[in-house]
Motif scaffolding. Structure first.
Motif, mmCIF file in Angstrom:
data_model
loop_
_atom_site.group_PDB
_atom_site.id
_atom_site.type_symbol
_atom_site.label_atom_id
_atom_site.label_comp_id
_atom_site.label_asym_id
_atom_site.label_seq_id
_atom_site.Cartn_x
_atom_site.Cartn_y
_atom_site.Cartn_z
ATOM 1 N N ALA A 7 -14.978 2.980 2.900
ATOM 2 C CA ALA A 7 -14.515 1.536 3.429
ATOM 3 C C ALA A 7 -14.203 1.512 4.886
ATOM 4 C CB ALA A 7 -13.333 1.058 2.630
ATOM 5 N N ILE A 9 -11.627 -1.045 7.592
ATOM 6 C CA ILE A 9 -10.951 -2.197 7.712
ATOM 7 C C ILE A 9 -10.304 -2.157 9.182
ATOM 8 C CG2 ILE A 9 -10.363 -2.054 5.408
ATOM 9 C CD1 ILE A 9 -7.548 -0.681 6.267
ATOM 10 N N SER A 13 -4.861 -5.155 8.577
ATOM 11 C CA SER A 13 -5.568 -5.881 7.552
ATOM 12 C C SER A 13 -5.169 -5.366 6.126
ATOM 13 C CB SER A 13 -6.883 -6.169 7.720
ATOM 14 O OG SER A 13 -7.540 -4.885 7.579
ATOM 15 N N ASN A 14 -5.417 -6.363 5.231
ATOM 16 C CA ASN A 14 -5.032 -5.854 3.686
ATOM 17 C C ASN A 14 -6.406 -5.078 3.370
ATOM 18 O OD1 ASN A 14 -2.599 -7.065 3.504
ATOM 19 N ND2 ASN A 14 -3.685 -8.972 3.153
ATOM 20 N N TRP A 15 -6.160 -3.929 2.749
ATOM 21 C CA TRP A 15 -7.335 -3.130 2.083
ATOM 22 C C TRP A 15 -7.163 -3.399 0.603
ATOM 23 C CZ3 TRP A 15 -6.894 2.462 0.171
ATOM 24 C CH2 TRP A 15 -8.297 2.968 -0.121
ATOM 25 N N ASN A 16 -8.317 -3.453 -0.139
ATOM 26 C CA ASN A 16 -8.220 -3.909 -1.612
ATOM 27 C C ASN A 16 -8.102 -2.669 -2.505
ATOM 28 O OD1 ASN A 16 -8.430 -6.731 -0.985
ATOM 29 N ND2 ASN A 16 -10.668 -6.262 -0.899
ATOM 30 N N GLY A 17 -8.232 -1.376 -1.821
ATOM 31 C CA GLY A 17 -8.266 -0.142 -2.682
ATOM 32 C C GLY A 17 -9.682 0.166 -2.869
ATOM 33 N N GLN A 19 -11.841 2.118 -6.429
ATOM 34 C CA GLN A 19 -11.573 2.596 -7.850
ATOM 35 C C GLN A 19 -12.427 3.912 -8.171
ATOM 36 O OE1 GLN A 19 -9.587 1.009 -10.516
ATOM 37 N NE2 GLN A 19 -10.066 3.095 -11.225
ATOM 38 N N PHE A 45 -7.199 4.332 -9.606
ATOM 39 C CA PHE A 45 -7.184 3.124 -8.497
ATOM 40 C C PHE A 45 -6.188 3.929 -7.221
ATOM 41 C CE2 PHE A 45 -5.632 -0.529 -6.478
ATOM 42 C CZ PHE A 45 -6.772 -1.228 -6.062
ATOM 43 N N LYS A 47 -4.842 3.222 -3.612
ATOM 44 C CA LYS A 47 -4.243 2.104 -2.643
ATOM 45 C C LYS A 47 -3.581 2.982 -1.654
ATOM 46 C CE LYS A 47 -0.286 1.049 -5.518
ATOM 47 N NZ LYS A 47 0.574 0.122 -6.029
ATOM 48 N N ASN A 51 1.605 0.955 5.559
ATOM 49 C CA ASN A 51 0.497 0.513 6.633
ATOM 50 C C ASN A 51 0.148 1.697 7.643
ATOM 51 O OD1 ASN A 51 -1.200 -1.111 8.185
ATOM 52 N ND2 ASN A 51 0.599 -1.306 9.787
#
Length: 332
Positions: A7, A9, A13-17, A19, A45, A47, A51
């Motif tokens: 990924a 980013i 910003s937010n990272w959705n993680g 799986q 999962f 995450k 930050n």
């Protein structure tokens, strides 16, 4: 092991993680990751715990089964720098003054951060020049590991100055004295403007060294617009009062300037002339208060004294445009 795609980013910003999933005949017991800023739970999962700054994070994700068998994979999270705009604020000043302090505003910080989170020192440079016009202000000097700093130029506008000027002179003066009225200015950089001196709304030389008739005169000093200064219809005003001067007459009785004695029956000349006064001024000659002659400049009268007594001979200059009335008296 089922491995999710790497990924990318942006910082802050937010990272959705991500799986992960693993299958093992003896059963999966534990997932683990080699970076404490990240956490992976028992379901696989992954995450963020905290930050993280911009950079590339190659995470070693390990899986252990109930038989203590291990397997692992590398998962990559790329955190790109966030765009941060450092915008030089537009400024103005008046021609002939010092530059104002240059400042900047910021756009793009993540919540909780500000310019104190940047490295370096903010500096400004502007295009040189002091004439009226617009000049670019360029900010620079800041650094950051987490922000892609984009410097945005501002503008310095130098506006026209308001000119100043002064009229100098002496008032009142007496008729016959040079006016010597002058308009002056200390404005610099205004060579293309026209400074003008007016007397009673009529353009005159500057300085005005005229000899003016008695009266009141209103002066005004103005200037046209120039490259660096605005126009002004009235930089300064001045009122000159020219007072009438004292007139003088010359009285001769029988060719002398004094009281005289004559014998009864004598005829003598009496002369009156203007020694100081307007050339068109009127002079009058009186004998015992009776007008015996009048005119301008010089008058004469042959006068018979056939009676014994004292006689008053008076010459008068009448009040005129530029001179006050005056007189002189002798006795016969």
């Amino acid at each position: 092991i089922s491995i999710p795609a790497n990924a990318t980013i942006t910082y802050g910003s937010n990272w959705n993680g991500a799986q992960f999933s693993a299958v093992d005949n003896s059963g999966v017991v534990l997932y683990s990751v080699n970076n404490t800023n990240f956490e992976i739970n028992s379901t696989g999962f992954l995450k963020l715990n905290n930050n993280v700054g911009a950079g590339i994070y190659n995470l070693n994700v390990s899986i252990r089964d109930s038989s203590n068998n291990y397997n692992s994979t590398i998962y990559r999270l790329t955190v790109n720098k966030k765009d941060l705009f450092v915008i030089a604020e537009n400024k103005t000043k008046t021609y002939g003054t010092s530059d104002p302090a240059f400042t900047a505003v910021y756009s793009g910080f993540i919540v909780g951060e500000n310019q104190n989170n940047l490295g370096g020192s903010l500096a400004f440079n502007r295009v040189s020049g002091e004439g009226v016009g617009t000049y670019t202000i360029t900010p620079s000097g800041l650094t950051s590991n987490n922000y892609n700093i984009i410097f945005v130029n501002g503008l310095l506008a130098i506006n026209k100055a308001t000119p100043t000027g002064t009229i100098t002179g002496t008032s009142p003066i007496n008729y016959g004295t040079t006016a010597n009225i002058q308009g002056t200015t200390t404005n610099t950089g205004n060579a293309d403007a026209q400074y003008r001196l007016f007397r009673n709304n009529v353009l005159v030389n500057n300085p005005d060294n005229s000899i003016l008739a008695a009266g009141t005169y209103n002066y005004m000093y103005n200037v046209t617009a120039g490259t660096n200064y605005t126009a002004s219809s009235s930089l300064s005003t001045f009122q000159l009062i020219v007072n009438k001067d004292l007139s003088e007459v010359d009285l001769l009785v029988n060719n002398v300037r004094s009281n005289i004695n004559v014998n009864q029956g004598s005829t003598i000349p009496i002369n009156l002339s203007t020694t100081k006064g307007d050339s068109s001024g009127t002079i009058r000659l009186f004998l015992n208060g009776n007008l015996i002659n009048q005119g301008s400049s010089k008058i004469s009268n042959m006068t018979l004294f056939n009676t014994v007594g004292n006689f008053n001979v008076t010459g008068i200059y009448l009040d005129s445009q530029n001179y006050t009335q005056s007189s002189k008296t002798f006795f016969v």
